[in-house]
Design an enzyme around this catalytic site. Structure first.
Site, PDB file in Angstrom:
ATOM      1  N   HIS A 194      -7.052  -5.902   1.978  1.00  0.00           N
ATOM      2  CA  HIS A 194      -5.920  -5.348   2.728  1.00  0.00           C
ATOM      3  C   HIS A 194      -5.355  -6.470   3.611  1.00  0.00           C
ATOM      4  O   HIS A 194      -6.122  -7.173   4.282  1.00  0.00           O
ATOM      5  CB  HIS A 194      -6.382  -4.234   3.679  1.00  0.00           C
ATOM      6  CG  HIS A 194      -6.900  -3.000   3.019  1.00  0.00           C
ATOM      7  ND1 HIS A 194      -6.147  -1.850   2.878  1.00  0.00           N
ATOM      8  CD2 HIS A 194      -8.112  -2.716   2.488  1.00  0.00           C
ATOM      9  CE1 HIS A 194      -6.888  -0.919   2.295  1.00  0.00           C
ATOM     10  NE2 HIS A 194      -8.080  -1.406   2.049  1.00  0.00           N
ATOM     11  N   GLN A 233     -14.237   2.384   1.531  1.00  0.00           N
ATOM     12  CA  GLN A 233     -13.677   2.043   0.216  1.00  0.00           C
ATOM     13  C   GLN A 233     -13.425   3.316  -0.582  1.00  0.00           C
ATOM     14  O   GLN A 233     -14.324   4.158  -0.732  1.00  0.00           O
ATOM     15  CB  GLN A 233     -14.620   1.116  -0.560  1.00  0.00           C
ATOM     16  CG  GLN A 233     -13.991   0.621  -1.868  1.00  0.00           C
ATOM     17  CD  GLN A 233     -14.852  -0.401  -2.606  1.00  0.00           C
ATOM     18  OE1 GLN A 233     -16.007  -0.630  -2.255  1.00  0.00           O
ATOM     19  NE2 GLN A 233     -14.277  -0.999  -3.636  1.00  0.00           N
ATOM     20  N   ASN A 246     -13.004  -3.430   2.443  1.00  0.00           N
ATOM     21  CA  ASN A 246     -13.974  -2.340   2.578  1.00  0.00           C
ATOM     22  C   ASN A 246     -14.910  -2.357   1.372  1.00  0.00           C
ATOM     23  O   ASN A 246     -14.450  -2.409   0.227  1.00  0.00           O
ATOM     24  CB  ASN A 246     -13.247  -0.986   2.646  1.00  0.00           C
ATOM     25  CG  ASN A 246     -12.392  -0.855   3.899  1.00  0.00           C
ATOM     26  OD1 ASN A 246     -12.775  -1.326   4.970  1.00  0.00           O
ATOM     27  ND2 ASN A 246     -11.235  -0.230   3.776  1.00  0.00           N
ATOM     28  N   ASP A 287       0.848  -1.188   0.000  1.00  0.00           N
ATOM     29  CA  ASP A 287       0.000   0.000   0.000  1.00  0.00           C
ATOM     30  C   ASP A 287       0.888   1.243   0.000  1.00  0.00           C
ATOM     31  O   ASP A 287       1.903   1.302   0.702  1.00  0.00           O
ATOM     32  CB  ASP A 287      -0.917  -0.009   1.234  1.00  0.00           C
ATOM     33  CG  ASP A 287      -2.073   0.973   1.107  1.00  0.00           C
ATOM     34  OD1 ASP A 287      -3.223   0.523   1.003  1.00  0.00           O
ATOM     35  OD2 ASP A 287      -1.816   2.208   1.118  1.00  0.00           O
ATOM     36  N   HIS A 306     -10.382  -5.206  -3.404  1.00  0.00           N
ATOM     37  CA  HIS A 306      -9.042  -5.487  -2.885  1.00  0.00           C
ATOM     38  C   HIS A 306      -9.122  -5.964  -1.450  1.00  0.00           C
ATOM     39  O   HIS A 306      -9.978  -5.537  -0.685  1.00  0.00           O
ATOM     40  CB  HIS A 306      -8.129  -4.261  -2.986  1.00  0.00           C
ATOM     41  CG  HIS A 306      -8.735  -3.001  -2.448  1.00  0.00           C
ATOM     42  ND1 HIS A 306      -9.694  -2.285  -3.143  1.00  0.00           N
ATOM     43  CD2 HIS A 306      -8.539  -2.333  -1.291  1.00  0.00           C
ATOM     44  CE1 HIS A 306     -10.053  -1.225  -2.431  1.00  0.00           C
ATOM     45  NE2 HIS A 306      -9.375  -1.231  -1.296  1.00  0.00           N
ATOM     46  N   VAL A 356     -11.055   3.014  -3.484  1.00  0.00           N
ATOM     47  CA  VAL A 356     -10.708   2.541  -4.831  1.00  0.00           C
ATOM     48  C   VAL A 356     -11.704   1.442  -5.199  1.00  0.00           C
ATOM     49  O   VAL A 356     -11.797   0.422  -4.498  1.00  0.00           O
ATOM     50  CB  VAL A 356      -9.262   2.008  -4.891  1.00  0.00           C
ATOM     51  CG1 VAL A 356      -8.950   1.515  -6.304  1.00  0.00           C
ATOM     52  CG2 VAL A 356      -8.261   3.072  -4.447  1.00  0.00           C
TER      53      VAL A 356
HETATM   54  P1  5GP Z   1      -9.729   1.362   0.353  1.00  0.00           P
HETATM   55  O1  5GP Z   1      -9.784   2.669   1.108  1.00  0.00           O
HETATM   56  O2  5GP Z   1     -10.417   1.475  -0.979  1.00  0.00           O
HETATM   57  O3  5GP Z   1     -10.167   0.161   1.143  1.00  0.00           O
HETATM   58  O4  5GP Z   1      -8.189   1.093   0.079  1.00  0.00           O
HETATM   59  C1  5GP Z   1      -7.503   1.685  -0.964  1.00  0.00           C
HETATM   60  C2  5GP Z   1      -6.041   1.631  -0.604  1.00  0.00           C
HETATM   61  O5  5GP Z   1      -5.308   1.883  -1.771  1.00  0.00           O
HETATM   62  C3  5GP Z   1      -5.621   2.685   0.427  1.00  0.00           C
HETATM   63  O6  5GP Z   1      -5.070   2.046   1.567  1.00  0.00           O
HETATM   64  C4  5GP Z   1      -4.596   3.526  -0.329  1.00  0.00           C
HETATM   65  O7  5GP Z   1      -3.514   3.943   0.480  1.00  0.00           O
HETATM   66  C5  5GP Z   1      -4.157   2.598  -1.435  1.00  0.00           C
HETATM   67  N1  5GP Z   1      -3.712   3.271  -2.652  1.00  0.00           N
HETATM   68  C6  5GP Z   1      -4.345   4.298  -3.289  1.00  0.00           C
HETATM   69  N2  5GP Z   1      -3.669   4.660  -4.392  1.00  0.00           N
HETATM   70  C7  5GP Z   1      -2.584   3.816  -4.456  1.00  0.00           C
HETATM   71  C8  5GP Z   1      -1.513   3.714  -5.380  1.00  0.00           C
HETATM   72  O8  5GP Z   1      -1.403   4.434  -6.386  1.00  0.00           O
HETATM   73  N3  5GP Z   1      -0.581   2.760  -5.139  1.00  0.00           N
HETATM   74  C9  5GP Z   1      -0.665   1.925  -4.041  1.00  0.00           C
HETATM   75  N4  5GP Z   1       0.305   1.009  -3.894  1.00  0.00           N
HETATM   76  N5  5GP Z   1      -1.663   2.007  -3.153  1.00  0.00           N
HETATM   77  C10 5GP Z   1      -2.619   2.944  -3.358  1.00  0.00           C
END
Ligand code: 5GP
Length: 121
Positions: free
Chosen positions: A109, A101, A94, A39, A107, A103
């Protein structure tokens, strides 16, 4: 209702761009079905994301036909945890904005390397 996600839509997400090589990532595992990478804003010493190559918007839009793939993502999370030297770790998915969430490409984590409190916020 099933949320449909086209390949074009999925490729519009950051993770779609990582999958097609437009954006680099710190890869820790890869196979035909998924990719795992660190991440960019880790919440713990180890914070890895496991994503399917197939575009699925969220767990809420997964179908019965995704069962094997979803199980695979969890097994890969456990495999990467072992690879990272972790015996204790947390997996989180998420689903939806109100659940955190950000993205919209499914996914998992995998977080570890420090004590993790429960319940989460
Ligand atoms: P969510 O909030 O959707 O459950 O998790 C999305 C995760 O993607 C977050 O923890 C965020 O830090 C990670 N993330 C967002 N953009 C990027 C990226 O460009 N590269 C990487 N490696 N992680 C990302």
């Amino acid at each position: 209702m099933r949320f449909t996600t086209t390949l074009a839509m999925a490729n519009d997400t950051i993770f779609g761009k990582i999958l097609n090589g437009e954006i680099p990532c710190d890869e820790v595992y890869s196979d035909d079905l998924c990719l795992a990478f660190r991440d960019i804003a880790p919440t713990a010493p180890v914070h890895v994301l496991v994503i399917p190559r197939q575009p699925i918007e969220s767990l809420r839009s997964a179908a019965a036909s995704d069962q094997t793939l979803l199980g695979h993502l969890l097994l890969v999370a456990a495999r990467v945890a072992k690879q990272e030297g972790l015996t204790d770790f947390r997996t989180v998915v998420n689903s939806g904005e109100a659940a955190g969430q950000t993205v919209f490409h499914l996914h998992v984590h995998m977080i570890g390397g420090r004590p993790l409190a429960w319940p989460p916020g």
